[in-house]
Design an enzyme around this catalytic site. Structure first.
Site, PDB file in Angstrom:
ATOM      1  N   ALA A  10      47.290  33.952  35.830  1.00  0.00           N
ATOM      2  CA  ALA A  10      47.542  33.435  37.175  1.00  0.00           C
ATOM      3  C   ALA A  10      48.864  32.674  37.149  1.00  0.00           C
ATOM      4  O   ALA A  10      49.361  32.340  36.079  1.00  0.00           O
ATOM      5  CB  ALA A  10      46.408  32.497  37.571  1.00  0.00           C
ATOM      6  N   GLY A  34      44.203  35.578  33.536  1.00  0.00           N
ATOM      7  CA  GLY A  34      43.875  36.410  34.699  1.00  0.00           C
ATOM      8  C   GLY A  34      44.314  37.852  34.528  1.00  0.00           C
ATOM      9  O   GLY A  34      43.689  38.774  35.061  1.00  0.00           O
ATOM     10  N   GLU A  67      41.630  39.398  32.503  1.00  0.00           N
ATOM     11  CA  GLU A  67      40.425  39.519  33.360  1.00  0.00           C
ATOM     12  C   GLU A  67      40.560  40.732  34.277  1.00  0.00           C
ATOM     13  O   GLU A  67      39.597  41.475  34.499  1.00  0.00           O
ATOM     14  CB  GLU A  67      40.246  38.233  34.168  1.00  0.00           C
ATOM     15  CG  GLU A  67      39.788  37.058  33.313  1.00  0.00           C
ATOM     16  CD  GLU A  67      39.799  35.750  34.058  1.00  0.00           C
ATOM     17  OE1 GLU A  67      38.712  35.166  34.199  1.00  0.00           O
ATOM     18  OE2 GLU A  67      40.881  35.334  34.523  1.00  0.00           O
ATOM     19  N   GLU A  90      43.550  29.876  28.765  1.00  0.00           N
ATOM     20  CA  GLU A  90      43.222  28.896  29.812  1.00  0.00           C
ATOM     21  C   GLU A  90      42.781  27.549  29.223  1.00  0.00           C
ATOM     22  O   GLU A  90      43.113  26.489  29.755  1.00  0.00           O
ATOM     23  CB  GLU A  90      42.078  29.436  30.696  1.00  0.00           C
ATOM     24  CG  GLU A  90      42.484  30.499  31.697  1.00  0.00           C
ATOM     25  CD  GLU A  90      42.408  31.902  31.135  1.00  0.00           C
ATOM     26  OE1 GLU A  90      42.349  32.848  31.929  1.00  0.00           O
ATOM     27  OE2 GLU A  90      42.436  32.052  29.892  1.00  0.00           O
TER      28      GLU A  90
END
Ligand code: T1G
Length: 688
Positions: free
Chosen positions: A63, A102, A105, A125
């Site tokens: 992200a 992300g 993911e 993260e």
């Protein structure tokens, strides 16, 4: 501007390509376009399979961290991931560079993942005080098992494509060119009618009933004080206990808790500060570094060996210049011991690039070396003389390094008659820590600083360029206050416990014993005349050192140490303290943990304010990086200057004034910079 995401048809394949340099972060713009183009590809009947890949040096590195803490904009990352998860046609993720957070993911929601051999994948993260918040904690344990998922998510470590393939996270490791390999793989999937393998359909099972508790216990020590690692474990528990939908909701709730936490705010600050710290004001990025092919380190003791080993690890052949045959033999023996101790612990890349380190008596080597470091002189006078001699024989444009942590760099530089070539270098914790101070003199040439930044970054260090010693200076202020607390009634173990509970690996007394009390004692002697009356009268360090208790290596300091270096409380120190307080006419009192914590931290912060005001450090982030990477200041507190801003300088100031009134020390008198900022209701970062 090139579009962030494109959809291109290639026969019956759709290629969704991201292009958001430098690391294809999933910014709002990317998410919007990605969501739109994926929907288009999924609804286009002529497209039978979709490949997702990225332009540039890397697949999606997660992200966009710069958006954190701001109003979230839709679609968010989970929405894009769920769109992929619902796909009714094969989707292949083609990974290269780093596929992180992300980005991974997103790849987990695809049906197949292929990667170039050089790719590294992971969930960093937790290093930002967060957890994978877009399904990673629910899908990863389903795909690779709970044990492997715990390791990857709680450690935040990156793994190679080969390791990922071994875990089943990556299906195929392919060769360049990635795009062609991905298209070929997609055609094979269609040709062979391979199934839509949805990770979401898999089940996460425990290998043992107490697996999560056992794992939590196994990381308790190394994750002490952090929130995120334990939230990660709870999120993975949801993957085992709950159906996917509820598990995702639980993950989200845990994610938001962390996102709103002061810890994550501090760790995100540290992430960007580590990248900002090497963009040195007044030193253009394009400054060319000098070429280094050889280094000579004058000296053969611990400091010289640390420098020599660091240079060698940076692929720079290093020679220790000893004064006598005996010194040379001892240095060679010590190098063999540390090489044996370090064997197997260094990374493959360090081992591969390590240059030779040798010892010599031949001072002629000084004439040709590209870099000469003075690490033998015991005090400032000797350092000045030695660097003066070196300056006279070193070749033009050779870099002259002083490794004395508290020397006045401008004074030392002047001794060489070539101050433009002089710079100070201080590897924290004897090179064991990532922190390095590059101390430039008034006249140090820009390319000299640039050369040392390049050299230390190649070692994976976090170099901080300053105009004088910062870490050691602030440590002295921190230790001085801790010594005053000993005079007033505290004991070393109490003070160290309080700072340990705050998050430091060890407290000021254990830290001083570890690095050797002689360094602080020498510094006290050099500065004695400039010390204020209270500091002069606090002779605890002198008394302890005069007994030969120079710390861990000497077997005793503030603590007594056994052969394995384990510290124990020493009644001799307690009697010394009682006697000293009595001699000083100080009535010992019970001191609260809060007072100990605040007086030690506020002394550190206050000295940091002076360092900023004098321009010795240019930015508060320089100080925070030195303390996080050099002195193990807890990263989840962001560093002393960031921490002070979070507390609010006005409250720091008033607490200090309270302690100053009580203990009468000028040390707790807020520095002018603190006064000004507190009155302006500003912080160190809002001032900069
Ligand atoms: N967001 C925004 N900017 C980023 C970024 C990111 N994720 N990653 C890097 N940058 C910027 C960085 O600040 C620098 O900017 C430039 O890119 C180059 O970086 C939903 C919540 C990828 C291994 O934690 O680890 O996904 O200084 O100097 O050494 O579950 O960057 O040039 O202006 O570090 O080659 C998870 C963080 C996010 C990865 C490349 N992802 N990045 O290293 O270059 S949270 C991460 C890195 C998330 C989801 C959750 C490294 C790198 P500038 P660099 P590098």
């Amino acid at each position: 501007m090139a579009p962030l995401v494109t959809l291109e048809k290639h026969g019956n394949l759709g290629i969704v390509a991201l292009n958001n340099p430098p690391v294809n972060a999933l910014s709002h713009g990317v998410r919007q376009s990605l969501s739109e183009l994926l929907s288009r590809a999924f609804s286009d009947a002529s497209i039978h399979a979709v490949v997702i890949w990225c332009e540039g040096r890397s697949f999606i590195a997660g992200a966009d961290i710069r958006e954190f803490g701001k109003t979230p904009l839709q679609p968010d990352v989970p929405e894009v991931v769920e769109l992929l998860d619902a796909a009714k046609k094969p989707v292949i993720a083609a990974l290269h560079g780093t596929a992180l957070g992300g980005g991974l993911e997103l790849a987990l929601a695809c049906h197949y993942r292929i990667a170039l051999g050089s790719t590294r994948v992971g969930f960093p993260e937790v290093t930002l005080g967060l957890l994978p918040g877009a399904g990673g904690t629910q899908r990863l344990p389903r795909l690779i098992g709970v044990g492997a998922a715990l390791d990857l998510i709680v450690s935040g470590k990156l793994i190679s494509a080969a390791k990922a393939q071994g875990l089943g996270l990556v299906d195929v490791v392919v060769e360049e060119p990635l795009r062609a390999s991905a298209l070929a793989f997609a055609e094979t999937v269609l040709l062979e009618g391979r199934p839509l393998r949805r990770v979401s359909d898999l089940v996460a099972k425990l290998d043992a009933a107490d697996q999560l508790e056992a794992y939590r216990a196994s990381v308790a020590q190394q994750c002490r004080g952090f929130l995120a690692p334990f939230h990660c474990i709870e999120a993975i528990r949801a993957a085992v206990d709950l159906p996917l939908g509820e598990g995702l909701a639980r993950e989200r709730a845990l994610f938001i808790e962390l996102m709103d936490s002061s810890q994550s705010k501090a760790q995100r600050h540290a992430f960007f500060a580590e990248r900002e710290v090497t963009k040195v004001p007044g030193l253009p990025d394009a400054t060319a570094a000098r070429t280094l092919r050889s280094a000579v380190v004058v000296g053969s003791g611990t400091r010289a060996r640390v420098l020599g080993a660091c240079f060698a690890d940076a692929a720079l052949p290093a020679t220790l210049l000893a004064g006598t045959q005996e010194e040379l033999d001892n240095a060679l023996a010590a190098l063999r011991v540390s090489a044996a101790a370090g064997a197997g612990r260094e990374s493959a890349s360090t081992k591969e690039r390590r240059a030779p380190i040798t010892c010599s008596l031949d001072a002629g080597l000084l004439n040709d070396a590209d870099l000469i470091a003075e690490a033998g002189a015991g005090d400032v006078t000797a350092q000045r003389a030695s660097l003066g001699r070196i300056g006279a024989v070193a070749k033009p444009r050779a870099i002259l390094v002083t490794a004395m942590p508290y020397a006045d760099i401008d004074d030392i530089a002047a001794c060489t008659q070539r101050p433009e070539d002089v710079v100070g270098l201080h590897f924290h914790q004897g090179g064991a820590a990532r922190g390095v101070e590059i101390i430039r003199a008034r006249d140090t040439a820009p390319e000299v600083s640039a050369t040392l930044i390049k050299l230390t970054k190649s070692l994976g260090k976090v170099p901080v360029v300053v105009q004088g010693p910062v870490g050691s200076r602030m440590f002295t202020a921190y230790l001085r206050e801790a010594l005053f607390l000993l005079e007033e009634g505290a004991l070393p173990a109490q003070v160290d416990r309080v700072l340990h509970d705050f998050g430091f690996q060890i407290g000021p007394f254990a830290e001083s014993d570890r690095s050797g009390l002689d360094v602080e004692w020498q510094r006290r002697k050099v500065r004695f005349d400039s010390l204020d009356p209270r500091a002069r009268a606090c002779t605890l360090l002198d008394q302890i050192c005069e007994q030969g208790r120079l710390g861990l290596e000497a077997g005793a300091g503030f603590y007594r140490y056994d052969a394995d270096g384990n510290a124990t409380h020493d009644p001799a120190i307690e009697s010394l303290l009682l006697r000293h307080s009595k001699d000083r006419g100080i009535v010992r009192r019970t001191i609260s943990d809060q007072e100990i914590l605040e007086r030690c931290l506020f002394s550190l912060i206050n000295e940091g304010a002076r360092v900023l005001e004098e321009g010795v450090a240019a930015r508060p982030l320089d100080i925070d990086m030195i303390w996080i990477h050099g002195y193990a200041f807890p990263v989840y507190r962001g560093g002393p200057m960031f921490y002070a801003d979070e507390l609010g300088l006005a409250s720091v100031r008033s607490a200090m004034l309270g302690y100053a009134a009580e203990s009468g020390g000028e040390h707790q008198t807020p520095a002018p910079f603190v006064e000004r900022l507190a009155h302006a209701l500003k912080g160190f970062y809002s001032a900069s």
